[in-house]
Design a protein around this motif. Structure first.
Motif, PDB file in Angstrom:
ATOM      1  N   PHE A   1      -5.802  22.854  87.899  1.00 48.13           N
ATOM      2  CA  PHE A   1      -6.893  22.795  88.872  1.00 48.13           C
ATOM      3  C   PHE A   1      -8.237  22.644  88.167  1.00 48.13           C
ATOM      4  O   PHE A   1      -9.075  21.815  88.551  1.00 48.13           O
ATOM      5  CB  PHE A   1      -6.895  24.064  89.741  1.00 48.13           C
ATOM      6  CG  PHE A   1      -8.101  24.169  90.637  1.00 48.13           C
ATOM      7  CD1 PHE A   1      -8.142  23.514  91.865  1.00 48.13           C
ATOM      8  CD2 PHE A   1      -9.215  24.911  90.239  1.00 48.13           C
ATOM      9  CE1 PHE A   1      -9.258  23.601  92.678  1.00 48.13           C
ATOM     10  CE2 PHE A   1     -10.337  24.996  91.052  1.00 48.13           C
ATOM     11  CZ  PHE A   1     -10.362  24.334  92.271  1.00 48.13           C
ATOM     12  N   ILE A   2      -8.433  23.437  87.116  1.00 43.80           N
ATOM     13  CA  ILE A   2      -9.709  23.380  86.394  1.00 43.80           C
ATOM     14  C   ILE A   2      -9.882  22.016  85.714  1.00 43.80           C
ATOM     15  O   ILE A   2     -10.943  21.398  85.801  1.00 43.80           O
ATOM     16  CB  ILE A   2      -9.796  24.526  85.353  1.00 43.80           C
ATOM     17  CG1 ILE A   2      -9.791  25.879  86.069  1.00 43.80           C
ATOM     18  CG2 ILE A   2     -11.055  24.387  84.492  1.00 43.80           C
ATOM     19  CD1 ILE A   2      -9.639  27.069  85.132  1.00 43.80           C
ATOM     20  N   GLN A   3      -8.824  21.528  85.074  1.00 36.52           N
ATOM     21  CA  GLN A   3      -8.903  20.230  84.401  1.00 36.52           C
ATOM     22  C   GLN A   3      -9.261  19.117  85.385  1.00 36.52           C
ATOM     23  O   GLN A   3     -10.041  18.225  85.080  1.00 36.52           O
ATOM     24  CB  GLN A   3      -7.563  19.893  83.723  1.00 36.52           C
ATOM     25  CG  GLN A   3      -7.298  20.665  82.445  1.00 36.52           C
ATOM     26  CD  GLN A   3      -8.383  20.455  81.394  1.00 36.52           C
ATOM     27  OE1 GLN A   3      -9.204  21.349  81.142  1.00 36.52           O
ATOM     28  NE2 GLN A   3      -8.427  19.278  80.809  1.00 36.52           N
ATOM     29  N   THR A   4      -8.673  19.161  86.560  1.00 38.01           N
ATOM     30  CA  THR A   4      -8.870  18.102  87.543  1.00 38.01           C
ATOM     31  C   THR A   4     -10.245  18.174  88.200  1.00 38.01           C
ATOM     32  O   THR A   4     -10.901  17.150  88.394  1.00 38.01           O
ATOM     33  CB  THR A   4      -7.789  18.197  88.650  1.00 38.01           C
ATOM     34  OG1 THR A   4      -6.511  18.275  88.012  1.00 38.01           O
ATOM     35  CG2 THR A   4      -7.839  17.002  89.584  1.00 38.01           C
ATOM     36  N   ASN A   5     -10.694  19.393  88.515  1.00 32.44           N
ATOM     37  CA  ASN A   5     -11.898  19.534  89.331  1.00 32.44           C
ATOM     38  C   ASN A   5     -13.142  19.963  88.565  1.00 32.44           C
ATOM     39  O   ASN A   5     -14.254  19.639  88.973  1.00 32.44           O
ATOM     40  CB  ASN A   5     -11.643  20.553  90.448  1.00 32.44           C
ATOM     41  CG  ASN A   5     -10.537  20.106  91.366  1.00 32.44           C
ATOM     42  OD1 ASN A   5     -10.733  19.256  92.221  1.00 32.44           O
ATOM     43  ND2 ASN A   5      -9.342  20.655  91.162  1.00 32.44           N
TER      44      ASN A   5
END
Lengths: 295, 295
Positions: A117-121
């Motif tokens: 989630f962090i990598q994507t957003n």
């Protein structure tokens, strides 16, 4: 009399969720480590200790088993399974523009669980590690960091009056943690809604590991007893010595489990019962959240 | 060419001890989470990822297995076992009067592992939790807290030039952590001093858990193959679905292990090999400590 329930803290931890779901009217006491919580139950300072057994966020889980086996004679009187759901929380005044956040606060394990989630957003966000997920929530609430968000659970969101802007941001669905309820004064819990019972046993093997384990499992298999967990753990006497922790989907009875124990002991194994208890689920989360959270 | 070795940091962690003992001349890169370290190996940013597999101090260990099984196709090319030895460290100027310390700094898990030592010797001390054992050492070194001590390992003591006033203060002796070396570019390590080889396999069972597991173990037992670990882990498809991680004390061959695999698959199980690799020990600790620690 109000029961004293010790749990692995801090306030707002998943362990507190487990404690609150089973003992909603108990007097809850936070402990900063698993051994400290177990020692308090051993010495009678609290009535029940609630500690993680498997797949926890805060603290090691091997530790619970190790201290249960080597240090404390604390029967398991119940088990409660809690879904591990991580949310993105911001200060209410920041709720409308939450996607502009530049800093994310949480416990290293929660950060790791939300890696994708962090990598994507928020691949550019600065990560700040905190001692727990709930202390991350506290930091956002206290400092009114308009550029920051916390990753934490819903109990922490409520406790610190933060706005949940993105729910269930953990990488895996169906992520649960099992918590053990330990007590040497309380009887095993009996709940009407309890779906099944379980007996946890520790079996030490004679030297020939694989052959002996195969024989031990025969004692369960021909009785059609279902195992829900088997795990080899190193003895504390050095690398290469093992014992097994086995969960059987059956409460202690007069025939089947005593039969297993007698057979396994006849093979030269040691057997110790850690508890025979009901398995519960914290399904009352929604109801819990309506109650005021203690300060 | 110098190899890039990623490890679960921070600098001075037990994982760095593992990385340094196997790749003393490698270029070490610290990662703050297990998934980040594994992703870097997957994407070719580093040659080898070093992550804890069992009984670690920093970070969850279930996480390593889960990401290995569900997220990354990273073969295990080796395993290294490191003794977990916690020491009490103080500022050199405080070494003579160390028993007057009033504050203890460390990671919550290290504090927990030294529970009995602290209770016996410093029951009144204020405990300060840090993100890692080595950041506790850094704090003592930086702040010259004359009333404080850190609990950390010998690599951290050397890195931050602290004095070890009490060695091996952890509750259990013989406490080891196993670290996995993961790489999809490097071949499995071959060391002359390697004592034994191991193959790690993941087996998913058809519905009948205990009967099927018993049959699976038959395939190992009648071949006299020694298992050194067996662990049931939940599938990520919900509570009650399990797979097994099994370590066999044998390198992949042409007859015995392929025979096991064929038999187990014939039973309706799924089999995946995570790696076949040597098991090493970080016995060169004393030698390592003589080398300068990189900044």
């Amino acid at each position: 009399m109000t029961k004293k329930i010790g749990y692995l803290g801090p306030m707002g931890s998943f362990t507190e969720i487990a404690a609150q779901s089973i003992f909603p009217s108990g007097e809850r006491h936070s402990f900063s480590t698993i051994p400290a919580c177990m020692a308090a139950a051993s010495e009678g300072e609290i009535d029940v200790a609630v500690v993680p057994m498997e797949n926890a966020i805060e603290g090691s889980v091997n530790m619970t088993l190790d201290y249960l086996i080597h240090k404390h004679e604390l029967p398991i009187i119940g088990e409660v399974t809690v879904p591990i759901e991580q949310h993105l929380l911001v200060h209410p005044e920041r709720a409308d523009a939450w996607n502009e956040i530049t800093d994310i606060y949480s416990h290293p394990q929660a950060i790791a669980q939300c890696h994708e989630f962090i990598q994507t957003n928020f691949s550019e966000a600065v990560i700040h590690y905190t001692n727990s997920t709930s202390s991350a929530a506290k930091e956002i609430a206290d400092n009114i960091d308009y550029n920051g968000a916390a990753i934490a659970n819903s109990l922490a969101a409520d406790a610190y009056k933060l706005t949940t802007v993105k729910e269930n941001i953990h990488d895996y669905d169906n992520n649960h943690t099992r918590f053990a309820l330990l007590s040497n004064t309380e009887k095993p819990l009996v709940f009407e809604e309890s779906e099944k019972s379980k007996t946890t046993m520790v079996i030490t093997l004679p030297s020939d590991f694989s052959g002996a384990l195969h024989q031990v499992l025969s004692a369960f298999a021909w009785r059609k007893l279902n195992l829900t967990k088997i795990e080899s753990r190193p003895m504390k006497t050095g690398i290469g010595n093992y014992f097994f922790v086995i969960d059987v989907e059956k409460e202690m009875d007069d025939v089947l489990l005593p039969g297993v124990i007698a057979e396994v002991e006849a093979l030269g194994c040691g057997v110790r019962i850690l508890g025979s208890y009901p398995c519960l689920f914290s399904t009352e989360m929604e109801e819990m959240k309506k109650k005021p959270v203690p300060k």
